[in-house]
Motif scaffolding. Structure first.
Motif, PDB file in Angstrom:
ATOM      1  N   MET A   1      -3.992 -24.475  15.824  1.00 27.73           N
ATOM      2  CA  MET A   1      -2.865 -23.689  16.297  1.00 27.73           C
ATOM      3  C   MET A   1      -3.145 -22.205  16.098  1.00 27.73           C
ATOM      4  SD  MET A   1       1.143 -23.895  15.149  1.00 27.73           S
ATOM      5  CE  MET A   1       0.768 -23.445  13.458  1.00 27.73           C
ATOM      6  N   ARG A   2      -2.894 -21.418  17.137  1.00 27.93           N
ATOM      7  CA  ARG A   2      -3.152 -19.989  17.066  1.00 27.93           C
ATOM      8  C   ARG A   2      -2.126 -19.321  16.158  1.00 27.93           C
ATOM      9  NH1 ARG A   2      -2.915 -15.431  21.724  1.00 27.93           N
ATOM     10  NH2 ARG A   2      -4.600 -14.085  20.980  1.00 27.93           N
ATOM     11  N   ARG A   3      -2.586 -18.356  15.370  1.00 26.36           N
ATOM     12  CA  ARG A   3      -1.714 -17.616  14.467  1.00 26.36           C
ATOM     13  C   ARG A   3      -1.988 -16.130  14.658  1.00 26.36           C
ATOM     14  NH1 ARG A   3       2.333 -20.061  13.296  1.00 26.36           N
ATOM     15  NH2 ARG A   3       2.617 -19.203  11.195  1.00 26.36           N
ATOM     16  N   VAL A   4      -0.962 -15.411  15.102  1.00 19.31           N
ATOM     17  CA  VAL A   4      -1.110 -13.991  15.421  1.00 19.31           C
ATOM     18  C   VAL A   4      -0.126 -13.187  14.581  1.00 19.31           C
ATOM     19  CG1 VAL A   4      -1.201 -12.268  17.255  1.00 19.31           C
ATOM     20  CG2 VAL A   4      -1.706 -14.664  17.772  1.00 19.31           C
ATOM     21  N   VAL A   5      -0.608 -12.101  14.003  1.00 18.30           N
ATOM     22  CA  VAL A   5       0.199 -11.225  13.153  1.00 18.30           C
ATOM     23  C   VAL A   5       0.584  -9.978  13.936  1.00 18.30           C
ATOM     24  CG1 VAL A   5       0.231  -9.839  11.049  1.00 18.30           C
ATOM     25  CG2 VAL A   5      -0.923 -12.061  11.065  1.00 18.30           C
ATOM     26  N   SER A   6       1.827  -9.572  13.806  1.00 18.38           N
ATOM     27  CA  SER A   6       2.280  -8.264  14.297  1.00 18.38           C
ATOM     28  C   SER A   6       2.580  -7.395  13.085  1.00 18.38           C
ATOM     29  CB  SER A   6       3.523  -8.402  15.172  1.00 18.38           C
ATOM     30  OG  SER A   6       4.004  -7.113  15.548  1.00 18.38           O
ATOM     31  N   LEU A   7       1.845  -6.299  12.970  1.00 25.57           N
ATOM     32  CA  LEU A   7       2.053  -5.334  11.886  1.00 25.57           C
ATOM     33  C   LEU A   7       2.763  -4.121  12.480  1.00 25.57           C
ATOM     34  CD1 LEU A   7       1.449  -4.658   8.898  1.00 25.57           C
ATOM     35  CD2 LEU A   7      -0.656  -3.584   9.676  1.00 25.57           C
ATOM     36  N   TYR A   8       4.000  -3.925  12.081  1.00 30.38           N
ATOM     37  CA  TYR A   8       4.860  -2.875  12.653  1.00 30.38           C
ATOM     38  C   TYR A   8       4.989  -1.734  11.649  1.00 30.38           C
ATOM     39  CZ  TYR A   8       9.231  -0.641  14.178  1.00 30.38           C
ATOM     40  OH  TYR A   8      10.193   0.251  14.553  1.00 30.38           O
ATOM     41  N   LEU A   9       4.732  -0.512  12.106  1.00 28.84           N
ATOM     42  CA  LEU A   9       4.791   0.682  11.264  1.00 28.84           C
ATOM     43  C   LEU A   9       5.929   1.566  11.784  1.00 28.84           C
ATOM     44  CD1 LEU A   9       0.946   1.319  11.419  1.00 28.84           C
ATOM     45  CD2 LEU A   9       2.181   0.020   9.678  1.00 28.84           C
ATOM     46  N   PRO A  10       7.139   1.360  11.286  1.00 28.81           N
ATOM     47  CA  PRO A  10       8.301   2.033  11.881  1.00 28.81           C
ATOM     48  C   PRO A  10       8.277   3.552  11.741  1.00 28.81           C
ATOM     49  CG  PRO A  10       8.919   0.873   9.872  1.00 28.81           C
ATOM     50  CD  PRO A  10       7.525   0.449  10.192  1.00 28.81           C
ATOM     51  N   ASN A  11       7.623   4.083  10.715  1.00 30.50           N
ATOM     52  CA  ASN A  11       7.581   5.531  10.494  1.00 30.50           C
ATOM     53  C   ASN A  11       6.150   6.043  10.522  1.00 30.50           C
ATOM     54  OD1 ASN A  11      10.426   5.691  10.049  1.00 30.50           O
ATOM     55  ND2 ASN A  11      10.110   4.925   7.972  1.00 30.50           N
ATOM     56  N   TRP A  12       5.327   5.508  11.436  1.00 30.41           N
ATOM     57  CA  TRP A  12       3.910   5.799  11.438  1.00 30.41           C
ATOM     58  C   TRP A  12       3.610   7.291  11.544  1.00 30.41           C
ATOM     59  CZ3 TRP A  12      -0.568   4.651   9.912  1.00 30.41           C
ATOM     60  CH2 TRP A  12      -1.736   5.062  10.560  1.00 30.41           C
ATOM     61  N   SER A  13       4.254   7.986  12.473  1.00 32.87           N
ATOM     62  CA  SER A  13       3.966   9.405  12.665  1.00 32.87           C
ATOM     63  C   SER A  13       4.321  10.218  11.428  1.00 32.87           C
ATOM     64  CB  SER A  13       4.736   9.936  13.883  1.00 32.87           C
ATOM     65  OG  SER A  13       4.345   9.259  15.057  1.00 32.87           O
ATOM     66  N   VAL A  14       5.496   9.952  10.855  1.00 35.87           N
ATOM     67  CA  VAL A  14       5.933  10.696   9.669  1.00 35.87           C
ATOM     68  C   VAL A  14       5.076  10.341   8.462  1.00 35.87           C
ATOM     69  CG1 VAL A  14       7.864  11.102   8.108  1.00 35.87           C
ATOM     70  CG2 VAL A  14       8.272  10.921  10.563  1.00 35.87           C
ATOM     71  N   ASP A  15       4.794   9.052   8.270  1.00 38.71           N
ATOM     72  CA  ASP A  15       3.971   8.637   7.134  1.00 38.71           C
ATOM     73  C   ASP A  15       2.572   9.238   7.227  1.00 38.71           C
ATOM     74  OD1 ASP A  15       6.076   7.164   6.177  1.00 38.71           O
ATOM     75  OD2 ASP A  15       5.373   5.254   6.998  1.00 38.71           O
ATOM     76  N   ARG A  16       2.012   9.295   8.427  1.00 35.74           N
ATOM     77  CA  ARG A  16       0.678   9.872   8.579  1.00 35.74           C
ATOM     78  C   ARG A  16       0.692  11.367   8.276  1.00 35.74           C
ATOM     79  NH1 ARG A  16      -3.053  12.115  12.066  1.00 35.74           N
ATOM     80  NH2 ARG A  16      -1.456  12.742  13.569  1.00 35.74           N
ATOM     81  N   LEU A  17       1.750  12.050   8.710  1.00 38.18           N
ATOM     82  CA  LEU A  17       1.867  13.481   8.418  1.00 38.18           C
ATOM     83  C   LEU A  17       1.950  13.720   6.917  1.00 38.18           C
ATOM     84  CD1 LEU A  17       2.312  16.426   9.320  1.00 38.18           C
ATOM     85  CD2 LEU A  17       4.760  15.917   9.387  1.00 38.18           C
ATOM     86  N   ARG A  18       2.737  12.926   6.217  1.00 35.73           N
ATOM     87  CA  ARG A  18       2.867  13.098   4.765  1.00 35.73           C
ATOM     88  C   ARG A  18       1.534  12.856   4.067  1.00 35.73           C
ATOM     89  NH1 ARG A  18       7.784  13.726   2.736  1.00 35.73           N
ATOM     90  NH2 ARG A  18       6.986  13.114   0.692  1.00 35.73           N
ATOM     91  N   ARG A  19       0.766  11.879   4.537  1.00 36.21           N
ATOM     92  CA  ARG A  19      -0.551  11.645   3.943  1.00 36.21           C
ATOM     93  C   ARG A  19      -1.476  12.829   4.206  1.00 36.21           C
ATOM     94  NH1 ARG A  19      -2.894   7.191   2.342  1.00 36.21           N
ATOM     95  NH2 ARG A  19      -4.774   7.617   3.560  1.00 36.21           N
ATOM     96  N   GLN A  20      -1.378  13.428   5.390  1.00 39.34           N
ATOM     97  CA  GLN A  20      -2.207  14.584   5.694  1.00 39.34           C
ATOM     98  C   GLN A  20      -1.855  15.782   4.815  1.00 39.34           C
ATOM     99  OE1 GLN A  20      -1.678  15.150   9.957  1.00 39.34           O
ATOM    100  NE2 GLN A  20      -3.815  14.621  10.299  1.00 39.34           N
ATOM    101  N   LEU A  21      -0.567  16.004   4.603  1.00 39.07           N
ATOM    102  CA  LEU A  21      -0.142  17.161   3.820  1.00 39.07           C
ATOM    103  C   LEU A  21      -0.402  16.985   2.334  1.00 39.07           C
ATOM    104  CD1 LEU A  21       3.249  17.946   5.616  1.00 39.07           C
ATOM    105  CD2 LEU A  21       1.044  19.102   5.914  1.00 39.07           C
TER     106      LEU A  21
END
Length: 506
Positions: free
Chosen positions: A1-21
């Motif tokens: 049986m196929r098993r597929v994961v969906s990984l959802y990042l609701p605040n991806w843009s903001v979280d990435r900016l905070r990591r950059q800063l």
């Protein structure tokens, strides 16, 4: 049986900016929005939790958000940077979790975890590991796994109380969700709502022809993808530096013996590529592309870097039964997704003075058959308390250079926990003259000790004054035991002065 994961990042843009800063990032309670252009308008594309609570919304005019929220931190959005970072995150997931990972812009990943979850201790442990590791990096994530990516995508975004759905539970899981969960265009959702349809359950069991005539083929296609009635192929991201070999077939293949033959041929090609680069493989992904545009993937892990052709071929052929060739396979790729330096020459082992038994082949076979989380090996830990002097580590973990060898001999068999014994001994330092264990009375004819082991005060206050006095004793039948007295035989604060058996020698 196929098993597929969906990984959802609701605040991806903001979280990435905070990591950059980094340290320069504004505090979490400071309202922050990212602004981009839609045509000639500057609109909010993303907002942190504080800004959302204050009234900011994606799609809102930037000037309106600034007027609504005093002290709002406004920064320019970087959609191309977000997309590039999402691709890099897909490569990270490829290396850690499953051989097929695809970025799903703007805020998610699709991971085909079929046959790979057991390497992380099962689906529950794998999903928890994804969320925890991203949380440590400052990225919020929601995750779900289902037989189809459409169902997993809907659950991760619209239903937080359910993460794992089996083949027969799709309808009950996604039926109550709104129509937006089907990844339909906004105008199509609006048209369905005008007809009185609100949930997926309202349309999934309706006659298909009238809906297709009125709304087009998108609705039926998305329903079939969500309910695993039709394939939704994923295009796996590729790590550019990973050694890889490929075979394309003029005629599709599918017989197990044919798959085994070409698995060996691919392994030989890969070993030559690894030898040229001076590398050994730690993790392999075997990708088989079917003629119906579906992908069958196999992941194999190894305990240490190797480029032994026979070992790699054996591990691959053990997985052939998990591959469904369908109407045939017309392309194969073998990728070393994890490779390390390996300085090895034929005959080098023969020059060694003593040959060390190689058990890594057995570890590789067992780990790939039943899962690495079900296997472990012991690694020494610096502690005088014997039950704390070792810890369990995964069998595929790198060997440790630490060696913790006490000066006194230790029993070959350690009991799960010390068991009380009845005994008679002259305090404070004499060994027992006899003891009774598990209903059998044993007379002591030889003894050595005491070996005093103190409690580890740094762990807890109760061990600040704790003492154990250990004795090696031999009974009249020639059996040897490891006994200890809790306490120093004089001061009651050091222990109860009761006797226990902790282990057996030889």
């Amino acid at each position: 049986m196929r098993r597929v994961v969906s990984l959802y990042l609701p605040n991806w843009s903001v979280d990435r900016l905070r990591r950059q800063l980094g340290n320069d990032a504004p505090p979490p309670d400071q309202p922050l929005v990212l602004v981009g252009r839609v045509g000639r308008r500057r609109v909010v594309t993303a907002a942190n939790a504080a800004a959302l609570q204050a009234g900011a919304r994606p799609g809102q005019a930037a000037t309106q958000a600034q007027a609504l929220i005093p002290g709002l931190d406004v920064r320019d959005a970087d959609p191309q940077g977000d997309a590039d970072a999402l691709e890099r995150l897909a490569v990270w997931a490829l290396r850690r979790y499953a051989p097929v990972c695809q970025a799903d812009p703007p805020d998610g990943l699709a991971i085909d975890a079929t046959g790979a979850a057991h390497l992380k201790g099962g689906e529950t442990a794998m999903l928890a590991d994804m969320v925890d590791r991203l949380a440590e990096a400052g990225v919020q994530a929601e995750v779900a796994i289902a037989p189809a990516y459409g169902a997993a995508h809907a659950l991760a975004r619209f239903r937080r109380d359910l993460r794992i759905v089996d083949d027969g539970g799709i309808d009950a899981a996604i039926g109550p969700l709104p129509l937006e969960a089907l990844r339909l265009p906004h105008d199509l959702v609006a048209g369905l709502r005008r007809m009185g349809f609100e949930r997926i359950a309202d349309v999934v069991h309706r006659p298909r022809a009238p809906l297709a005539l009125r709304f087009g083929p998108d609705l039926g296609r998305r329903l079939d993808q969500a309910y695993a009635r039709t394939a939704e192929p994923l295009i796996p991201v590729e790590a550019p530096e990973a050694p890889r070999v490929e075979r394309v077939f003029a005629e599709p293949i599918g017989a197990p013996e044919t798959l085994a033959r070409y698995a060996g041929a691919l392994a030989a090609d890969l070993c030559r590529a690894l030898e040229a680069a001076g590398l050994g493989v730690r993790r392999l992904d075997w990708l088989c592309y079917r003629v119906d545009n579906r992908l069958e993937a196999v992941r194999v892990g190894l305990a240490r870097p190797v480029r032994d052709l026979s070992r790699i071929t054996r591990l691959l052929t053990d997985k052939i039964e998990t591959i469904d060739p369908g109407f045939g396979i017309d392309r194969m790729i073998l990728v070393a997704t994890s490779a390390e330096r390996l300085d090895w020459r034929p005959g080098a082992a023969a020059l060694a003075e003593t040959a060390t038994p190689d058990v890594f082949d057995l570890i590789d076979v067992l780990a790939n058959r039943i899962g690495a989380r079900r296997l472990y090996r012991l690694q020494p830990v610096e502690s005088d308390v014997l039950e704390r002097s070792m810890r369990k580590v995964p069998p595929l973990a790198a060997p440790s250079a630490r060696d913790w060898t006490p000066d006194w001999p230790r029993p070959t068999r350690l009991l799960r926990r010390p068991e009380p014994v009845e005994t008679l001994a002259l305090l404070p330092d004499n060994p027992p003259t006899h003891f009774t264990w598990r209903g059998i009375r044993r007379r002591v004819v030889r003894a050595d000790g005491p070996e005093r082991i103190f409690g580890e005060w740094r762990r807890r206050d109760a061990e600040l004054h704790a003492v154990r006095d250990y004795f090696q004793v031999e009974d009249d039948a020639g059996e040897r035991f490891w006994l200890f007295r809790a306490g120093d035989g004089e001061d009651a604060t050091t222990g109860s002065q009761a006797w226990f058996i902790h282990g057996l020698f030889g």
